[in-house]
Write an enzyme that holds these catalytic residues in place. Structure first.
Site, PDB file in Angstrom:
ATOM      1  N   HIS A  58       0.821  -1.193   0.000  1.00 45.40           N
ATOM      2  CA  HIS A  58       0.000   0.000   0.000  1.00 45.40           C
ATOM      3  C   HIS A  58       0.863   1.253   0.000  1.00 45.40           C
ATOM      4  O   HIS A  58       2.065   1.219   0.284  1.00 45.40           O
ATOM      5  CB  HIS A  58      -0.920   0.008   1.225  1.00 45.40           C
ATOM      6  CG  HIS A  58      -2.059  -0.961   1.119  1.00 45.40           C
ATOM      7  ND1 HIS A  58      -3.020  -1.084   2.094  1.00 45.40           N
ATOM      8  CD2 HIS A  58      -2.414  -1.837   0.151  1.00 45.40           C
ATOM      9  CE1 HIS A  58      -3.908  -2.012   1.737  1.00 45.40           C
ATOM     10  NE2 HIS A  58      -3.548  -2.480   0.563  1.00 45.40           N
ATOM     11  N   GLU A  60       0.868   3.908   2.007  1.00 44.40           N
ATOM     12  CA  GLU A  60       1.411   4.358   3.281  1.00 44.40           C
ATOM     13  C   GLU A  60       2.720   3.657   3.599  1.00 44.40           C
ATOM     14  O   GLU A  60       3.687   4.283   4.057  1.00 44.40           O
ATOM     15  CB  GLU A  60       0.398   4.110   4.413  1.00 44.40           C
ATOM     16  CG  GLU A  60      -0.880   4.921   4.309  1.00 44.40           C
ATOM     17  CD  GLU A  60      -1.987   4.206   3.545  1.00 44.40           C
ATOM     18  OE1 GLU A  60      -3.160   4.508   3.791  1.00 44.40           O
ATOM     19  OE2 GLU A  60      -1.669   3.331   2.693  1.00 44.40           O
ATOM     20  N   CYS A  92      -2.486  -0.249   7.692  1.00 40.33           N
ATOM     21  CA  CYS A  92      -1.701   0.956   7.417  1.00 40.33           C
ATOM     22  C   CYS A  92      -1.849   1.983   8.533  1.00 40.33           C
ATOM     23  O   CYS A  92      -0.918   2.747   8.810  1.00 40.33           O
ATOM     24  CB  CYS A  92      -2.119   1.560   6.084  1.00 40.33           C
ATOM     25  SG  CYS A  92      -1.643   0.554   4.655  1.00 40.33           S
ATOM     26  N   ALA A 162     -18.282   9.116 -29.614  1.00 33.25           N
ATOM     27  CA  ALA A 162     -17.820  10.170 -30.517  1.00 33.25           C
ATOM     28  C   ALA A 162     -18.989  10.551 -31.404  1.00 33.25           C
ATOM     29  O   ALA A 162     -19.582   9.698 -32.077  1.00 33.25           O
ATOM     30  CB  ALA A 162     -16.645   9.686 -31.354  1.00 33.25           C
ATOM     31  N   ARG A 192      -8.440   4.675 -21.976  1.00 34.82           N
ATOM     32  CA  ARG A 192      -8.344   3.218 -21.969  1.00 34.82           C
ATOM     33  C   ARG A 192      -7.256   2.743 -21.012  1.00 34.82           C
ATOM     34  O   ARG A 192      -7.404   1.713 -20.342  1.00 34.82           O
ATOM     35  CB  ARG A 192      -8.056   2.703 -23.374  1.00 34.82           C
ATOM     36  CG  ARG A 192      -9.202   2.833 -24.357  1.00 34.82           C
ATOM     37  CD  ARG A 192      -8.803   2.333 -25.737  1.00 34.82           C
ATOM     38  NE  ARG A 192      -9.897   2.425 -26.693  1.00 34.82           N
ATOM     39  CZ  ARG A 192      -9.808   2.071 -27.969  1.00 34.82           C
ATOM     40  NH1 ARG A 192      -8.639   1.610 -28.441  1.00 34.82           N
ATOM     41  NH2 ARG A 192     -10.840   2.180 -28.767  1.00 34.82           N
ATOM     42  N   THR A 204     -20.783  -3.787 -33.141  1.00 36.77           N
ATOM     43  CA  THR A 204     -19.610  -2.936 -33.331  1.00 36.77           C
ATOM     44  C   THR A 204     -18.384  -3.775 -33.639  1.00 36.77           C
ATOM     45  O   THR A 204     -17.564  -3.426 -34.500  1.00 36.77           O
ATOM     46  CB  THR A 204     -19.362  -2.084 -32.074  1.00 36.77           C
ATOM     47  OG1 THR A 204     -20.464  -1.187 -31.899  1.00 36.77           O
ATOM     48  CG2 THR A 204     -18.073  -1.286 -32.179  1.00 36.77           C
ATOM     49  N   ASP A 208     -16.704  -2.921 -37.184  1.00 32.30           N
ATOM     50  CA  ASP A 208     -15.492  -2.094 -37.128  1.00 32.30           C
ATOM     51  C   ASP A 208     -14.201  -2.890 -37.025  1.00 32.30           C
ATOM     52  O   ASP A 208     -13.128  -2.346 -37.284  1.00 32.30           O
ATOM     53  CB  ASP A 208     -15.567  -1.148 -35.928  1.00 32.30           C
ATOM     54  CG  ASP A 208     -16.708  -0.152 -36.035  1.00 32.30           C
ATOM     55  OD1 ASP A 208     -17.356  -0.114 -37.093  1.00 32.30           O
ATOM     56  OD2 ASP A 208     -16.934   0.585 -35.052  1.00 32.30           O
ATOM     57  N   GLU A 303     -17.817   1.509 -25.174  1.00 29.85           N
ATOM     58  CA  GLU A 303     -17.481   2.298 -26.359  1.00 29.85           C
ATOM     59  C   GLU A 303     -18.463   2.136 -27.514  1.00 29.85           C
ATOM     60  O   GLU A 303     -18.337   2.847 -28.507  1.00 29.85           O
ATOM     61  CB  GLU A 303     -16.067   1.962 -26.834  1.00 29.85           C
ATOM     62  CG  GLU A 303     -14.971   2.641 -26.035  1.00 29.85           C
ATOM     63  CD  GLU A 303     -13.750   2.991 -26.865  1.00 29.85           C
ATOM     64  OE1 GLU A 303     -13.878   3.184 -28.081  1.00 29.85           O
ATOM     65  OE2 GLU A 303     -12.665   3.054 -26.281  1.00 29.85           O
ATOM     66  N   THR A 308     -25.971  -0.878 -27.716  1.00 29.76           N
ATOM     67  CA  THR A 308     -25.328  -1.173 -26.431  1.00 29.76           C
ATOM     68  C   THR A 308     -25.394   0.038 -25.516  1.00 29.76           C
ATOM     69  O   THR A 308     -25.714  -0.079 -24.326  1.00 29.76           O
ATOM     70  CB  THR A 308     -23.874  -1.602 -26.658  1.00 29.76           C
ATOM     71  OG1 THR A 308     -23.854  -2.804 -27.429  1.00 29.76           O
ATOM     72  CG2 THR A 308     -23.161  -1.849 -25.335  1.00 29.76           C
TER      73      THR A 308
END
Length: 367
Positions: A58, A60, A92, A162, A192, A204, A208, A303, A308
């Protein structure tokens, strides 16, 4: 009172620095959140730490190790309440006590019942001064995936689209249609790199043939797991997703009895499978989100495509809208976006507006 205002200003300044540091490993810390800690003595940072890759050690622990004896009497800035439960290592909060820090400034609270309030209680019982909720909203925004999974038992869902200037996201049968410019596309690849998984529908994936990886130089290894809603296992084995499944995880959400031969072929490519139910021919998304959370997925970027996106919106599963709007128009033959800057669902508020080249980015967050 005279010294209070400067100290509060310093607390905000150092906490802002800690929050920026916490971004370094976002998406790379497994089921643990990416937390940062700064140890400050006499106005100088003497120790820093961010949750290590995979989630341990971690922040800390690392910051205290770097500070060494300079931690005694210092102030620790932590972006999330220090853990209070015993695992393979001590909490911690106890490590901060043992190091002799005089003061702890915290940002976001931890909803984990093993921690919530317990970390601060350990510190106060040891006589350490604790100040909570400094830049809490900014820290929680950076930790949003972890907090959503802890509270709602599902990943935070970021719907990224987009859009053309006339509100279209593509043209049916045309595959990928350029809408935004290179600067905006690089920003999407940065997004991403900071999420655990990215999801598209099979429509898609077929239209694509996307790779869904992070292709920024130097950040290729930070590509998220790819998920395809593919209940009948129609994904081709010669597409970019299947061909790269041995390098970047590929998970196919499919009905259990779907296409045994194709399942074997896709498995040979390296794909994994998420068993789903599909009443009425539509994958049950809330149950899928629960399964992803159980696998440790805290942040999920959706995306595409339009169906969807609309399904996630209709189920009330979207937490954040990330809309990139290009300057050109597609025209009446285009596929209408289910959401846009002029058509934001109730319950969302605008968090930010940016410009990337000729494109404008709008971000909206569910209240």
């Amino acid at each position: 009172m005279a010294g209070r205002a400067p100290r509060e200003a310093d607390d905000r300044r150092f906490m802002a620095a800690a929050i920026r540091l916490s971004r370094r490993h976002r998406g790379l810390t497994g089921t643990n959140p990416s937390v940062a800690t700064l140890i400050v003595a006499d106005g100088r940072i003497v120790g820093r730490g961010v949750t290590a890759l995979g989630g341990r050690p971690h922040a800390e622990t690392q910051a205290l190790e770097e500070a060494g004896p300079r931690a005694r009497g210092a102030t620790a800035y932590v972006t999330l309440e220090p853990c209070a439960h015993h695992g393979r290592t001590p909490p911690c909060a106890e490590a901060l006590v043992a190091a002799g820090v005089r003061r702890v400034v915290g940002a976001a609270s931890d909803p984990d019942p093993r921690v919530s309030g317990g970390g601060y209680a350990i510190l106060r019982a040891a006589g350490i001064e604790v100040r909570e909720n400094v830049l809490a909203e900014a820290a929680a925004d950076m930790l949003r995936g972890y907090l959503t999974r802890a509270v709602r038992r599902r990943p935070e869902v970021i719907l990224k689209l987009a859009l053309s200037a006339d509100g279209k996201i593509g043209i049916a049968g045309r595959g990928q249609v350029p809408i935004t410019g290179p600067v905006a596309r690089r920003q999407v690849h940065m997004m991403r790199a900071e999420v655990d998984a990215i999801l598209v529908g099979i429509g898609t994936a077929l239209a694509d043939d996307p790779a869904l990886t992070c292709r920024l130089p130097g950040l290729e290894a930070r590509s998220p797991a790819r998920i395809v809603l593919d209940r009948r296992l129609r994904l081709p084995t010669d597409g970019k997703l299947a061909r790269s499944a041995h390098e970047v995880p590929l998970l196919l959400a499919a009905e259990g009895a779907a296409a045994p031969q194709r399942r074997a072929a896709l498995a040979a490519c390296g794909a994994e499978f998420l068993a789903v139910e599909a009443p009425g021919g539509r994958i049950a998304l809330p149950e899928l989100m629960e399964d992803l959370a159980a696998r440790g997925v805290s942040s999920l970027m959706v995306e595409g495509g339009a169906l969807t996106a609309q399904s996630f919106l209709a189920e009330g599963l979207v937490d954040r809208l990330s809309l990139f709007v290009g300057p050109g128009e597609i025209g009446p033959q285009g596929i209408a976006s289910p959401v846009g800057p002029g058509n934001i669902p109730a319950g969302f508020g605008k968090r930010r507006e940016d410009r990337f080249g000729e494109d404008v980015h709008f971000e909206y967050v569910r209240a």
